[in-house]
Design a protein around this motif. Structure first.
Motif, PDB file in Angstrom:
ATOM      1  N   PRO A   1       0.801  -1.234   0.000  1.00 29.00           N
ATOM      2  CA  PRO A   1       0.000   0.000   0.000  1.00 29.00           C
ATOM      3  C   PRO A   1       0.829   1.277   0.000  1.00 29.00           C
ATOM      4  O   PRO A   1       0.567   2.195  -0.782  1.00 29.00           O
ATOM      5  CB  PRO A   1      -0.852  -0.145   1.267  1.00 29.00           C
ATOM      6  N   TRP A   2       1.827   1.377   0.895  1.00 27.82           N
ATOM      7  CA  TRP A   2       2.563   2.633   0.964  1.00 27.82           C
ATOM      8  C   TRP A   2       3.401   2.876  -0.289  1.00 27.82           C
ATOM      9  O   TRP A   2       3.590   4.018  -0.713  1.00 27.82           O
ATOM     10  CB  TRP A   2       3.418   2.702   2.228  1.00 27.82           C
ATOM     11  N   LEU A   3       3.874   1.770  -0.952  1.00 31.03           N
ATOM     12  CA  LEU A   3       4.590   1.927  -2.212  1.00 31.03           C
ATOM     13  C   LEU A   3       3.630   2.322  -3.334  1.00 31.03           C
ATOM     14  O   LEU A   3       3.990   3.108  -4.220  1.00 31.03           O
ATOM     15  CB  LEU A   3       5.326   0.631  -2.575  1.00 31.03           C
ATOM     16  N   GLN A   4       2.409   1.769  -3.288  1.00 31.97           N
ATOM     17  CA  GLN A   4       1.386   2.201  -4.246  1.00 31.97           C
ATOM     18  C   GLN A   4       1.169   3.704  -4.164  1.00 31.97           C
ATOM     19  O   GLN A   4       1.111   4.407  -5.180  1.00 31.97           O
ATOM     20  CB  GLN A   4       0.059   1.487  -3.973  1.00 31.97           C
ATOM     21  N   HIS A   5       1.040   4.189  -2.928  1.00 25.18           N
ATOM     22  CA  HIS A   5       0.801   5.611  -2.724  1.00 25.18           C
ATOM     23  C   HIS A   5       2.021   6.437  -3.146  1.00 25.18           C
ATOM     24  O   HIS A   5       1.887   7.478  -3.799  1.00 25.18           O
ATOM     25  CB  HIS A   5       0.468   5.868  -1.253  1.00 25.18           C
ATOM     26  N   PHE A   6       3.224   5.954  -2.789  1.00 23.40           N
ATOM     27  CA  PHE A   6       4.451   6.688  -3.088  1.00 23.40           C
ATOM     28  C   PHE A   6       4.631   6.839  -4.603  1.00 23.40           C
ATOM     29  O   PHE A   6       4.993   7.911  -5.095  1.00 23.40           O
ATOM     30  CB  PHE A   6       5.657   5.954  -2.481  1.00 23.40           C
ATOM     31  N   PHE A   7       4.378   5.763  -5.346  1.00 26.75           N
ATOM     32  CA  PHE A   7       4.574   5.795  -6.796  1.00 26.75           C
ATOM     33  C   PHE A   7       3.297   6.124  -7.567  1.00 26.75           C
ATOM     34  O   PHE A   7       3.298   6.095  -8.797  1.00 26.75           O
ATOM     35  CB  PHE A   7       5.128   4.452  -7.281  1.00 26.75           C
ATOM     36  N   ALA A   8       2.202   6.440  -6.848  1.00 25.48           N
ATOM     37  CA  ALA A   8       0.928   6.813  -7.494  1.00 25.48           C
ATOM     38  C   ALA A   8       0.488   5.752  -8.487  1.00 25.48           C
ATOM     39  O   ALA A   8       0.177   6.038  -9.657  1.00 25.48           O
ATOM     40  CB  ALA A   8       1.059   8.174  -8.167  1.00 25.48           C
ATOM     41  N   LEU A   9       0.464   4.496  -8.037  1.00 27.14           N
ATOM     42  CA  LEU A   9       0.021   3.388  -8.871  1.00 27.14           C
ATOM     43  C   LEU A   9      -1.216   2.751  -8.247  1.00 27.14           C
ATOM     44  O   LEU A   9      -1.206   2.374  -7.065  1.00 27.14           O
ATOM     45  CB  LEU A   9       1.133   2.336  -9.015  1.00 27.14           C
ATOM     46  N   ARG A  10      -2.285   2.605  -9.028  1.00 25.16           N
ATOM     47  CA  ARG A  10      -3.509   1.966  -8.515  1.00 25.16           C
ATOM     48  C   ARG A  10      -4.231   1.320  -9.681  1.00 25.16           C
ATOM     49  O   ARG A  10      -4.781   1.996 -10.550  1.00 25.16           O
ATOM     50  CB  ARG A  10      -4.403   3.000  -7.832  1.00 25.16           C
ATOM     51  N   LEU A  11      -4.192  -0.007  -9.700  1.00 26.78           N
ATOM     52  CA  LEU A  11      -4.894  -0.750 -10.738  1.00 26.78           C
ATOM     53  C   LEU A  11      -6.368  -0.874 -10.348  1.00 26.78           C
ATOM     54  O   LEU A  11      -6.697  -1.487  -9.334  1.00 26.78           O
ATOM     55  CB  LEU A  11      -4.273  -2.140 -10.918  1.00 26.78           C
TER      56      LEU A  11
ATOM     57  N   PRO B   1      -6.613  -3.852 -16.343  1.00 33.20           N
ATOM     58  CA  PRO B   1      -5.301  -4.466 -16.081  1.00 33.20           C
ATOM     59  C   PRO B   1      -5.029  -5.672 -16.973  1.00 33.20           C
ATOM     60  O   PRO B   1      -3.929  -5.835 -17.495  1.00 33.20           O
ATOM     61  CB  PRO B   1      -5.374  -4.842 -14.602  1.00 33.20           C
ATOM     62  N   TRP B   2      -6.062  -6.538 -17.167  1.00 36.09           N
ATOM     63  CA  TRP B   2      -5.858  -7.709 -18.013  1.00 36.09           C
ATOM     64  C   TRP B   2      -5.715  -7.305 -19.485  1.00 36.09           C
ATOM     65  O   TRP B   2      -4.989  -7.940 -20.254  1.00 36.09           O
ATOM     66  CB  TRP B   2      -6.978  -8.718 -17.843  1.00 36.09           C
ATOM     67  N   ALA B   3      -6.420  -6.256 -19.869  1.00 32.34           N
ATOM     68  CA  ALA B   3      -6.260  -5.740 -21.235  1.00 32.34           C
ATOM     69  C   ALA B   3      -4.827  -5.240 -21.436  1.00 32.34           C
ATOM     70  O   ALA B   3      -4.221  -5.441 -22.507  1.00 32.34           O
ATOM     71  CB  ALA B   3      -7.264  -4.625 -21.492  1.00 32.34           C
TER      72      ALA B   3
ATOM     73  N   ILE C   1      -2.199  -6.536 -24.272  1.00 26.06           N
ATOM     74  CA  ILE C   1      -1.486  -5.657 -25.213  1.00 26.06           C
ATOM     75  C   ILE C   1       0.023  -5.855 -25.084  1.00 26.06           C
ATOM     76  O   ILE C   1       0.750  -5.916 -26.091  1.00 26.06           O
ATOM     77  CB  ILE C   1      -1.869  -4.187 -24.947  1.00 26.06           C
ATOM     78  N   ALA C   2       0.500  -5.971 -23.840  1.00 24.84           N
ATOM     79  CA  ALA C   2       1.932  -6.193 -23.617  1.00 24.84           C
ATOM     80  C   ALA C   2       2.383  -7.524 -24.213  1.00 24.84           C
ATOM     81  O   ALA C   2       3.476  -7.625 -24.784  1.00 24.84           O
ATOM     82  CB  ALA C   2       2.238  -6.142 -22.124  1.00 24.84           C
ATOM     83  N   ALA C   3       1.528  -8.566 -24.110  1.00 24.57           N
ATOM     84  CA  ALA C   3       1.875  -9.880 -24.670  1.00 24.57           C
ATOM     85  C   ALA C   3       1.988  -9.802 -26.188  1.00 24.57           C
ATOM     86  O   ALA C   3       2.916 -10.369 -26.790  1.00 24.57           O
ATOM     87  CB  ALA C   3       0.837 -10.919 -24.257  1.00 24.57           C
ATOM     88  N   ALA C   4       1.036  -9.089 -26.816  1.00 26.74           N
ATOM     89  CA  ALA C   4       1.092  -8.940 -28.269  1.00 26.74           C
ATOM     90  C   ALA C   4       2.345  -8.173 -28.684  1.00 26.74           C
ATOM     91  O   ALA C   4       3.026  -8.525 -29.670  1.00 26.74           O
ATOM     92  CB  ALA C   4      -0.167  -8.231 -28.758  1.00 26.74           C
ATOM     93  N   ALA C   5       2.664  -7.110 -27.956  1.00 26.66           N
ATOM     94  CA  ALA C   5       3.859  -6.327 -28.265  1.00 26.66           C
ATOM     95  C   ALA C   5       5.126  -7.163 -28.072  1.00 26.66           C
ATOM     96  O   ALA C   5       6.074  -7.071 -28.860  1.00 26.66           O
ATOM     97  CB  ALA C   5       3.913  -5.080 -27.388  1.00 26.66           C
TER      98      ALA C   5
END
Length: 801
Positions: free
Chosen positions: A753-763, A769-771, A775-779
């Motif tokens: 949680p605190w790393l999520q907040h620090f790096f402003a990441l929230r899926l 997320p699965w999309a 896309i990453a797999a195709a790339a």
């Protein structure tokens, strides 16, 4: 050499000259200074760009968006520390390898550092000694000096008392002494010596290639950055702080700041590693250059064999008494003040009585050994008053073709033994001057007296080293002044392929094309003159070969100078150590594979990590262009790209840059790197932007810019991780572990949680997320296809395969 007539300066005279500043005080630089190292690592174009952007983020905040600034500081400090370690290693080794001329003071000959020579010092000279200051010849006994390093003229110059000598020249035959007339910065070669820093970072295809890449990057960065700045302020309107953060996030990843740093670190660590093996790298690009070598020219003596020899047999040819011949050999040995290895073996086997005891033999005229004529000689007065002139040298040179003695010599040479001929020649009425004219052309009118059979000592590590070169597809050519059959026998004993077909260089074509063709087909060449060695190097280079030359004697200097990489033994002459880029201070031929391995590690691994950095630069530029065209917010904050760069480039690059590597370096570094980096960067940038646009559409009206950014970050991370997985090939346990560790690191950020907040990441949710994963797999599949196409064309490949 005659008895020393001049005692040299007294201690009082030396002190007086030191007080007046008449000292040879030119600094011998073995590395860059501390200030230069700091300046080179800190004050760079890209550090300036990153520094300005970091200051901007400190103003607009928050601090976590300025993490890239701390990373640059840490990387720069690492570069400074590593180069300082390399400097310490180089400086300590340079002291070991420094020339120490022999100076006569108060009638005593003493070796001193070059920096302690004063004006008026009497400096003794012998074969292989380098003239370290300018002066005037005071004593000369067959003194021949090569000035080719200064004038370009290869023929040695015979010096007489009163002639001048210039610093930078060296003795090829004879001996003598000269008085220093110009020292320090006033000497002829002083400016060249001062400017030729041994720690150079130029003349390197790797560094020039990286400079070209950075030039391309700058051209791409400037318009993309300008467009990004304008678009972010227009799109964000009144929220100028957010616009600044997004603008900085777009510019920072365009800068391949770590590429230059890692190149410097890789070179520095290479110097440290080689220093531990007593290998002095006088020019840093030599590490890279030896990795590109595909032909190594080896001088047999001192390289395949140890310097010392032993007299195995003395064969009489004309019925002379064995005792008499032994006395002649002893007198010949005593007549040369600087005997080579062959003559030293004779001196050891036939020592001359001390002067106090007296043996009745006296030498009058002396002809020192020269590799050009391949023999030496002296006129001797025997105890009975008879005056005779004797020659000692190569039988093929002294005897006419068809001489019966040559049959015995061929049989001995075929067993790998070295044979010298002792012969008597005509003497004029008063001296042997005519007989000792030193004409190097063909046989002389001589009477063969005895064959001196010498046994050479093979280096115990030579066979393994030759085997290493064969396994690495590096052709070894043995080029020696000795008899071709003898050299071939030695090389055969060491397992060198093709050694049995040894060629006499006197039968080689003189023109370059014909010589190059003969060299391509042969492996061992005997009776090679110094000029021929130089011509052989040039002939091989004319056929596109990168040539390394090893040697330790003055006869190797010209070839060492012209070779792409010159390698000298630490026990070699001062002249060879001066022109060589690499000096093996422990005289171990077995150190060469370590030097080759270091060069290959540096080049192959820098090529590997360059792909990582430049893929990032390309997708960053493309993202900036797409953002400007679509007039949307930049997908990332600086903290996101700092996280991605650290996990997919920064940390892995340091490990990959220092890994072992065995593949020989290939040309066209820039083309190979860019051929993958450009399409891979385009794929990564397009796929990431597609995921970002899809996320924006999916989260429309939900005020979820952080979710859109998180989806784009996930997509780009997975693609960048696959690029890392491709570049890390071929896989070893630690490379697989490295890739997996980076993936786990990202998962920890997403799960904490605190790393999520620090790096402003929230899926948000599961669909997007699965999309992003899809896309990453195709790339990644597209990246794999591009890589395989490039590898199939032979222009990509795995650098460490």
């Amino acid at each position: 050499m005659p008895d020393r007539a001049a005692p040299g300066l007294t201690a009082a005279e030396v002190a007086e000259r030191v007080a007046r500043g008449e000292v040879n005080d030119v600094p011998v630089r073995s590395s860059r200074s501390f200030t230069e190292i700091v300046r080179a690592n800190v004050f760079t174009r890209f550090n300036a760009i990153i520094g300005v952007l970091f200051l901007i983020i400190l103003v607009v905040g928050p601090l976590q968006d300025g993490l890239f600034g701390f990373v640059i500081v840490a990387n720069t400090l690492i570069g400074i520390v590593q180069e300082l370690r390399a400097k310490k290693t180089l400086d300590s080794l340079a002291v070991i390898g420094e020339a120490r001329p022999t100076v006569r003071r108060d009638g005593v000959a003493t070796e001193i550092p070059t920096g302690r020579i004063v004006l008026g010092d009497l400096i003794e000279l012998g074969p292989g000694d380098k003239c370290v200051v300018d002066g005037e010849v005071t004593e000369a006994e067959g003194l021949e000096i090569d000035e080719s390093l200064l004038t370009g003229e290869a023929d040695p110059v015979l010096k007489q008392p009163g002639d001048t000598v210039m610093s930078g020249s060296f003795v090829v035959a004879g001996g003598g002494a000269f008085t220093a007339t110009r020292v320090g910065r006033a000497a002829y070669a002083a400016q060249l010596a001062e400017e030729a820093s041994r720690f150079t970072l130029v003349a390197s295809e790797l560094r020039s290639g990286i400079s070209r890449i950075l030039k391309y990057v700058t051209w791409m960065m400037v318009p993309a950055a300008v467009g990004l700045v304008i678009s972010q302020f227009v799109v964000k309107g009144n929220d100028w702080r957010e616009a600044v953060r997004r603008m900085v996030a777009g510019i920072v990843p365009m800068v391949p700041e770590g590429l230059v740093l890692l190149t410097s670190v890789a070179f520095a660590i290479g110097v440290i590693r080689l220093g531990r093996r007593q290998c002095l790298v006088q020019e840093l690009p030599a590490i890279e250059g030896l990795a590109r070598v595909d032909v190594v020219c080896l001088d047999k003596t001192g390289t395949l064999t140890e310097g010392g020899m032993d007299v195995r047999e003395l064969r009489l040819l004309d019925g002379h008494d064995m005792t008499y011949v032994g006395q002649v050999l002893g007198a010949l040995g005593a007549s040369d003040p600087r005997p080579n290895a062959s003559l030293q073996a004779i001196i050891d086997a036939y020592p001359r009585p001390d002067r106090a005891e007296g043996d009745g033999w006296r030498s009058r005229d002396v002809l020192p050994f020269s590799s050009a004529r391949k023999y030496s000689g002296a006129t001797l007065d025997s105890p009975g008053g008879e005056r005779t002139t004797w020659l000692l040298g190569a039988p093929e040179v002294l005897l006419a073709e068809g001489d019966p003695a040559l049959a015995q010599i061929d049989e001995l040479n075929a067993r790998g033994l070295r044979v010298l001929l002792l012969a008597r020649t005509e003497t004029c009425a008063e001296s042997g001057a005519d007989a000792l004219s030193g004409d190097p052309l063909g046989p002389r009118a001589v009477t063969a007296v005895a064959l001196v059979v010498l046994e050479q000592r093979l280096r115990p590590d030579a066979a393994d080293t030759l085997r290493y070169f064969a396994e690495q597809n590096v052709a070894a050519k043995v080029i020696s002044g000795d008899n071709a059959v003898s050299v071939g026998a030695v090389a055969s004993e060491l397992g060198l392929p093709g050694a049995a077909r040894a060629l006499d260089s006197r039968r080689l074509p003189a023109e370059r094309t014909g010589m190059a063709t003969a060299l391509e087909g042969g492996t061992v060449f005997g009776r090679v003159t110094p000029r021929q060695k130089r011509d052989m190097v040039g002939a091989l280079q004319s056929h596109g070969h990168t040539v390394a030359m090893t040697g330790d004697g003055v006869n190797d200097v010209l070839a060492l100078k012209d070779a792409d990489i010159g390698v000298s033994m630490g026990s070699g002459s001062e002249a060879t150590r001066a022109v060589a880029q690499i000096v093996l201070l422990d005289n171990s031929f077995a150190t060469l594979p370590s030097v080759v391995a270091e060069g290959r590690r540096v080049i192959g691994n820098i090529e590997r990590v360059a792909r990582l950095f430049l893929v990032k630069t390309v997708y960053s530029v493309l993202l900036a262009v797409l953002v400007v065209c679509f007039r949307v917010e930049y997908p990332f904050l600086p903290r996101h790209l700092t996280l991605l760069s650290t996990l997919t480039i920064g940390v892995p690059a340091f490990f990959l840059a220092l890994a072992p590597n065995k593949e020989r370096a290939r040309p066209h570094f820039v083309r190979r790197v860019m051929r993958y980096a450009v399409p891979a960067g385009v794929i990564a940038g397009a796929a990431t932007f597609a995921a970002y646009l899809l996320a924006r559409h999916y989260y429309t009206g939900r005020g979820a810019l952080q979710a859109e950014t998180s989806a784009a970050t996930l997509t780009l991370f997975l693609i960048a991780l696959w690029v890392l997985a491709i570049v890390a090939r071929p896989y070893t346990w630690w490379r697989i572990g490295l890739v997996l560790a980076m993936g786990v690191g990202f998962l920890i950020v997403l799960a904490t949680p605190w790393l999520q907040h620090f790096f402003a990441l929230r899926l948000v949710g599961t669909v997007m997320p699965w999309a992003a994963v899809g896309i990453a797999a195709a790339a990644s599949a597209a990246l794999e296809w591009v890589w395989r196409r490039i590898a199939a064309d032979g222009d990509g490949g795995d650098p460490a395969s």
